[in-house]
Design an enzyme around this catalytic site. Sequence first.
Site, short mmCIF file in Angstrom:
data_model
loop_
_atom_site.label_atom_id
_atom_site.label_comp_id
_atom_site.label_asym_id
_atom_site.label_seq_id
_atom_site.Cartn_x
_atom_site.Cartn_y
_atom_site.Cartn_z
N THR A 17 0.81 -1.21 0.00
CA THR A 17 0.00 0.00 0.00
C THR A 17 0.84 1.26 0.00
OG1 THR A 17 -1.79 -1.15 1.16
CG2 THR A 17 -1.80 1.25 1.25
N THR A 92 1.31 -4.92 4.14
CA THR A 92 1.10 -5.30 5.54
C THR A 92 0.56 -6.72 5.73
OG1 THR A 92 -1.14 -4.35 5.53
CG2 THR A 92 0.68 -2.91 6.22
N ASP A 93 -0.16 -7.25 4.75
CA ASP A 93 -0.87 -8.50 4.98
C ASP A 93 0.05 -9.67 5.29
OD1 ASP A 93 -3.29 -7.27 4.68
OD2 ASP A 93 -3.62 -7.91 2.61
N GLN A 281 -4.16 -20.57 19.27
CA GLN A 281 -4.93 -19.60 18.48
C GLN A 281 -5.01 -18.25 19.18
OE1 GLN A 281 -8.82 -21.24 17.67
NE2 GLN A 281 -7.99 -23.19 16.94
#
Length: 345
Positions: A17, A92-93, A281
């Site tokens: 981005t 960023t992902d 998790q």
Amino acid sequence: MTRTHRPHILIIYTGGTIGMIENPVTRTLQPFDFTHLIDNVPKIKMLEYRIDNIQFTPIDSSDMDPDGWRDIAMAIADNYDSYDGFVVLHGTDTMAYTASALSFMLAHLDKPVIITGSQLPIGEVRTDGEENLITALQIAAATDSRGNPMVQEVAILFENYLWRGNRSTKMSADNFNAFKSNNYPKLAKIGLGIHFTEENLRRPNERRPLHINTNMDRAVMFIELHPGMTQPILHHLLSTPGIKGIVLRSYGAGNAPTSPWFLDEIRRTVESGVVIVNVTQCVNGGVHAGRYESGETLTRCGVISGRDMTSEAAITKLMYLFGLGLSPAAVKSRFDVNLCGEVTL
């Protein structure tokens, strides 16, 4: 002694981005040329650094893969002796995956590799990209009282914090402070100044030449537990052809079902030579296999504990270890070693 020469920093631009611009027709974001990015941050010239750049074909970070990690690692290795520090501009992902992978691939690293990006394109009127880029350059150039690089590891700089790369996770798709290290403290806090927490910074035990290992084995995957998982589905996943390593994302402190069929499937898979790593998790804490019976049963089945590692670090560590050509037994043994600050033992 402080550094008397102008810091020499290499920027490696991969896309994301921070280097996007809005298509006037479709209104979607698309990458643009790196020189345009620099033109949008004229304040960089005020740093009086010597700055060079390498521009890869810009990609969305969703397309980042081990080939991309290899290219970044090789660009750093090829230029290692010529620069004081490196800034990697990245989407960023998958930034936390890249940071984790590079931390394993760049053995004996003793210079800063600062990864940053932005939530808004750098050409926007209101953007976090300009501040992140400038701060990343300053951190890459920072030295301690003896003139050594302040940061000597792979780190993620985003908004107000510098985090260890292989301890970081993207926590928000909307906030400027998008990353956090839940199980390891910050390396620096950015406010009016850059305040390093020096006791948290990694320091090599001995100075050795940089050595890179770029062969990352892709025969790994995640399996995330959820209530209602059936034996046929689990069997199908565990029987994936060619799989060598699995990161099992379990509940809480490393807990999993205690049904005989579940444990039989896990045991059968481990006995077939597949390495299974147990991570939680939860965003905070880690696996404590002996705390509950449901976690202890996984250990008895041959599953190894990922302790407080992030999922990103666990999966890339498996890729790295299998990429070294190690046997499953050797991978299990090496996995339980803190290689570059990725786990608390």
